[in-house]
Motif scaffolding. Structure first.
Motif, PDB file in Angstrom:
ATOM      1  N   LEU A  27       0.821  -1.205   0.000  1.00 25.22           N
ATOM      2  CA  LEU A  27       0.000   0.000   0.000  1.00 25.22           C
ATOM      3  C   LEU A  27       0.860   1.262   0.000  1.00 25.22           C
ATOM      4  CD1 LEU A  27      -2.274  -2.059   0.532  1.00 25.22           C
ATOM      5  CD2 LEU A  27      -3.280  -0.412   2.111  1.00 25.22           C
ATOM      6  N   ALA A  28       1.978   1.222   0.711  1.00 24.21           N
ATOM      7  CA  ALA A  28       2.902   2.357   0.701  1.00 24.21           C
ATOM      8  C   ALA A  28       3.489   2.564  -0.695  1.00 24.21           C
ATOM      9  CB  ALA A  28       4.015   2.136   1.714  1.00 24.21           C
ATOM     10  N   LYS A  29       3.854   1.481  -1.337  1.00 21.56           N
ATOM     11  CA  LYS A  29       4.389   1.547  -2.710  1.00 21.56           C
ATOM     12  C   LYS A  29       3.379   2.191  -3.650  1.00 21.56           C
ATOM     13  CE  LYS A  29       5.912  -1.430  -6.521  1.00 21.56           C
ATOM     14  NZ  LYS A  29       6.086  -2.838  -6.971  1.00 21.56           N
ATOM     15  N   ASP A  30       2.092   1.910  -3.396  1.00 21.03           N
ATOM     16  CA  ASP A  30       1.027   2.453  -4.238  1.00 21.03           C
ATOM     17  C   ASP A  30       0.532   3.816  -3.765  1.00 21.03           C
ATOM     18  OD1 ASP A  30       1.184   0.246  -5.870  1.00 21.03           O
ATOM     19  OD2 ASP A  30      -0.558  -0.771  -5.020  1.00 21.03           O
ATOM     20  N   GLU A  46      10.802  -1.264  13.204  1.00 27.04           N
ATOM     21  CA  GLU A  46      11.818  -0.279  12.826  1.00 27.04           C
ATOM     22  C   GLU A  46      12.232  -0.451  11.369  1.00 27.04           C
ATOM     23  OE1 GLU A  46      14.936  -0.910  15.613  1.00 27.04           O
ATOM     24  OE2 GLU A  46      13.942   0.181  17.246  1.00 27.04           O
ATOM     25  N   LYS A  47      12.423  -1.709  10.953  1.00 22.91           N
ATOM     26  CA  LYS A  47      12.806  -1.994   9.570  1.00 22.91           C
ATOM     27  C   LYS A  47      11.728  -1.555   8.596  1.00 22.91           C
ATOM     28  CE  LYS A  47      14.104  -5.764   6.438  1.00 22.91           C
ATOM     29  NZ  LYS A  47      14.305  -7.235   6.301  1.00 22.91           N
ATOM     30  N   LEU A  48      10.468  -1.859   8.923  1.00 21.29           N
ATOM     31  CA  LEU A  48       9.370  -1.472   8.052  1.00 21.29           C
ATOM     32  C   LEU A  48       9.248   0.044   7.931  1.00 21.29           C
ATOM     33  CD1 LEU A  48       6.563  -3.993   9.056  1.00 21.29           C
ATOM     34  CD2 LEU A  48       7.496  -3.673   6.760  1.00 21.29           C
ATOM     35  N   ILE A  49       9.434   0.729   9.032  1.00 17.31           N
ATOM     36  CA  ILE A  49       9.366   2.188   9.006  1.00 17.31           C
ATOM     37  C   ILE A  49      10.439   2.750   8.080  1.00 17.31           C
ATOM     38  CG2 ILE A  49       9.837   4.250  10.391  1.00 17.31           C
ATOM     39  CD1 ILE A  49       8.197   2.985  12.624  1.00 17.31           C
ATOM     40  N   ARG A  50      11.651   2.206   8.151  1.00 18.66           N
ATOM     41  CA  ARG A  50      12.731   2.669   7.257  1.00 18.66           C
ATOM     42  C   ARG A  50      12.361   2.424   5.800  1.00 18.66           C
ATOM     43  NH1 ARG A  50      16.069   0.155  11.177  1.00 18.66           N
ATOM     44  NH2 ARG A  50      16.382  -1.638   9.796  1.00 18.66           N
ATOM     45  N   GLN A  51      11.810   1.245   5.519  1.00 21.06           N
ATOM     46  CA  GLN A  51      11.450   0.896   4.142  1.00 21.06           C
ATOM     47  C   GLN A  51      10.356   1.809   3.601  1.00 21.06           C
ATOM     48  OE1 GLN A  51      10.766  -3.356   5.224  1.00 21.06           O
ATOM     49  NE2 GLN A  51      11.905  -3.826   3.367  1.00 21.06           N
ATOM     50  N   ILE A  52       9.350   2.085   4.430  1.00 15.72           N
ATOM     51  CA  ILE A  52       8.233   2.910   3.977  1.00 15.72           C
ATOM     52  C   ILE A  52       8.644   4.372   3.837  1.00 15.72           C
ATOM     53  CG2 ILE A  52       5.942   3.760   4.643  1.00 15.72           C
ATOM     54  CD1 ILE A  52       5.464   0.941   5.866  1.00 15.72           C
ATOM     55  N   LYS A  53       9.455   4.858   4.734  1.00 11.38           N
ATOM     56  CA  LYS A  53       9.953   6.231   4.615  1.00 11.38           C
ATOM     57  C   LYS A  53      10.808   6.393   3.363  1.00 11.38           C
ATOM     58  CE  LYS A  53       9.841   7.912   9.393  1.00 11.38           C
ATOM     59  NZ  LYS A  53      10.641   8.374  10.562  1.00 11.38           N
ATOM     60  N   MET A  55      10.249   5.133   0.633  1.00 11.70           N
ATOM     61  CA  MET A  55       9.328   5.291  -0.493  1.00 11.70           C
ATOM     62  C   MET A  55       8.733   6.696  -0.542  1.00 11.70           C
ATOM     63  SD  MET A  55       7.143   1.743  -0.246  1.00 11.70           S
ATOM     64  CE  MET A  55       7.927   0.152   0.052  1.00 11.70           C
ATOM     65  N   GLY A  56       9.065   7.506   0.462  1.00 12.71           N
ATOM     66  CA  GLY A  56       8.536   8.864   0.513  1.00 12.71           C
ATOM     67  C   GLY A  56       7.165   8.971   1.162  1.00 12.71           C
ATOM     68  N   ARG A  57       6.767   7.908   1.900  1.00 11.06           N
ATOM     69  CA  ARG A  57       5.468   7.906   2.537  1.00 11.06           C
ATOM     70  C   ARG A  57       5.580   8.181   4.031  1.00 11.06           C
ATOM     71  NH1 ARG A  57       3.537   9.658  -0.993  1.00 11.06           N
ATOM     72  NH2 ARG A  57       1.764   9.810   0.427  1.00 11.06           N
ATOM     73  N   LYS A  58       4.511   8.691   4.616  1.00 14.19           N
ATOM     74  CA  LYS A  58       4.450   8.869   6.058  1.00 14.19           C
ATOM     75  C   LYS A  58       4.113   7.530   6.699  1.00 14.19           C
ATOM     76  CE  LYS A  58       2.590  13.582   5.669  1.00 14.19           C
ATOM     77  NZ  LYS A  58       1.388  14.414   5.925  1.00 14.19           N
ATOM     78  N   VAL A  59       4.647   7.288   7.894  1.00 20.00           N
ATOM     79  CA  VAL A  59       4.402   6.011   8.551  1.00 20.00           C
ATOM     80  C   VAL A  59       4.514   6.169  10.058  1.00 20.00           C
ATOM     81  CG1 VAL A  59       6.828   5.343   8.284  1.00 20.00           C
ATOM     82  CG2 VAL A  59       5.087   3.569   8.667  1.00 20.00           C
ATOM     83  N   SER A  60       3.717   5.413  10.787  1.00 17.58           N
ATOM     84  CA  SER A  60       3.775   5.404  12.246  1.00 17.58           C
ATOM     85  C   SER A  60       3.448   3.995  12.726  1.00 17.58           C
ATOM     86  CB  SER A  60       2.780   6.412  12.829  1.00 17.58           C
ATOM     87  OG  SER A  60       2.932   6.534  14.229  1.00 17.58           O
ATOM     88  N   PHE A  61       3.783   3.710  13.979  1.00 20.49           N
ATOM     89  CA  PHE A  61       3.530   2.389  14.564  1.00 20.49           C
ATOM     90  C   PHE A  61       2.758   2.571  15.865  1.00 20.49           C
ATOM     91  CE2 PHE A  61       4.114  -1.462  16.879  1.00 20.49           C
ATOM     92  CZ  PHE A  61       4.386  -2.465  15.954  1.00 20.49           C
ATOM     93  N   LEU A  62       1.674   1.803  16.014  1.00 19.06           N
ATOM     94  CA  LEU A  62       0.877   1.844  17.235  1.00 19.06           C
ATOM     95  C   LEU A  62       0.824   0.456  17.860  1.00 19.06           C
ATOM     96  CD1 LEU A  62      -2.169   4.045  16.117  1.00 19.06           C
ATOM     97  CD2 LEU A  62      -0.294   4.726  17.630  1.00 19.06           C
TER      98      LEU A  62
END
Length: 257
Positions: A27-30, A46-53, A55-62
């Protein structure tokens, strides 16, 4: 090429690893901004946040335990606060416990049902209330299983939870349509994920499983995520109340036997 989820925010429960992580990345890629979820924030998040960022997308973890209604309600409300809105809810979190029926404990039964069905029920309810209050359209995609249709001896509670999820999805498709909320299931078959690691390590058992899959291989998490992305997008604007099987033909093959 325009991103299909441009200006969209998606929450994916149980997204630290496996199919949930693949859905978050797809979804981040899209083009979506993404809210991740798990029991606790660790190196996987942490790894996922780095990958999504990247891609130029905003990301947070709850952090939230989906088996707790109080935590589920708070999760949805907190997710909305983070980016100011929520467009897509992917109810991915789930678990299974192996036990013959005569030995199933109430504790294990409750944990499976609370996570796989009750958590989804109240997450979707909270999301739907938000959509109604803001007069916003919304999309829900639930992670079901081929075992909403196929028996799975020694996993009775799991099968009941997924069978219930099938009916919940069909019922809510009718009830939520006037609110412009679509809801569908994705039902993976045998997929290479951490939950299936024991199977992957058992060559004899794996061979037996593959014999019942017409495509003769395990599925990939990315293949499940692709179907989730389709159902979450406007390309599926006329699809609601359905289950899409991603199983290499397993369900059809089983029914033919």
């Amino acid at each position: 090429m325009a991103k299909k989820f441009k200006n969209k925010v998606a929450l994916i429960t149980g997204s630290s690893q496996g199919i949930g992580a693949a859905c978050a990345l797809r979804l981040a890629k899209d083009g979506a901004d993404v809210i991740l979820n798990g029991h606790k924030f660790d190196e996987r998040g942490e790894k996922l946040i780095r990958q999504i960022k990247a891609m130029g997308r905003k990301v947070s973890f709850l952090e939230a335990d989906i088996s707790s209604v109080a935590e589920v309600v708070k999760l949805i409300k907190d997710a909305i606060k983070i980016f100011g809105k929520l467009d897509i809810l992917i109810n991915n979190a789930g678990l299974e416990t192996k036990s013959d029926f005569l030995s199933v404990s109430e504790k294990d039964y409750d944990k499976v049902m609370d996570t796989n069905l009750k958590g989804v029920f109240f997450a979707t309810q909270t999301f739907a209330k938000y959509c109604k209050s803001k007069k916003r359209a919304g999309v829900v995609v639930n992670m079901s299983s081929v075992h909403e249709e196929i028996v799975f001896p020694n996993f009775a509670a799991y099968c009941v939870s997924k069978g219930g999820l099938k009916m919940l999805t069909r019922n809510l498709a009718s009830e939520l349509a006037p609110l412009r909320i679509r809801i569908n299931n994705v039902a993976p078959g045998a997929v290479s994920t951490p939950i299936n690691q024991d199977l992957l390590n058992n060559k004899k058992q794996l061979k037996s499983v593959l014999e019942n899959i017409p495509l003769k291989r395990m599925g990939k998490v990315e293949e499940v995520a692709a179907v989730v992305a389709f159902l979450a997008s406007d390309e599926a604007a006329y699809v609601t109340g359905s289950t899409y099987f991603v199983d290499g033909g397993l369900t059809y093959h089983y029914e033919e036997q």
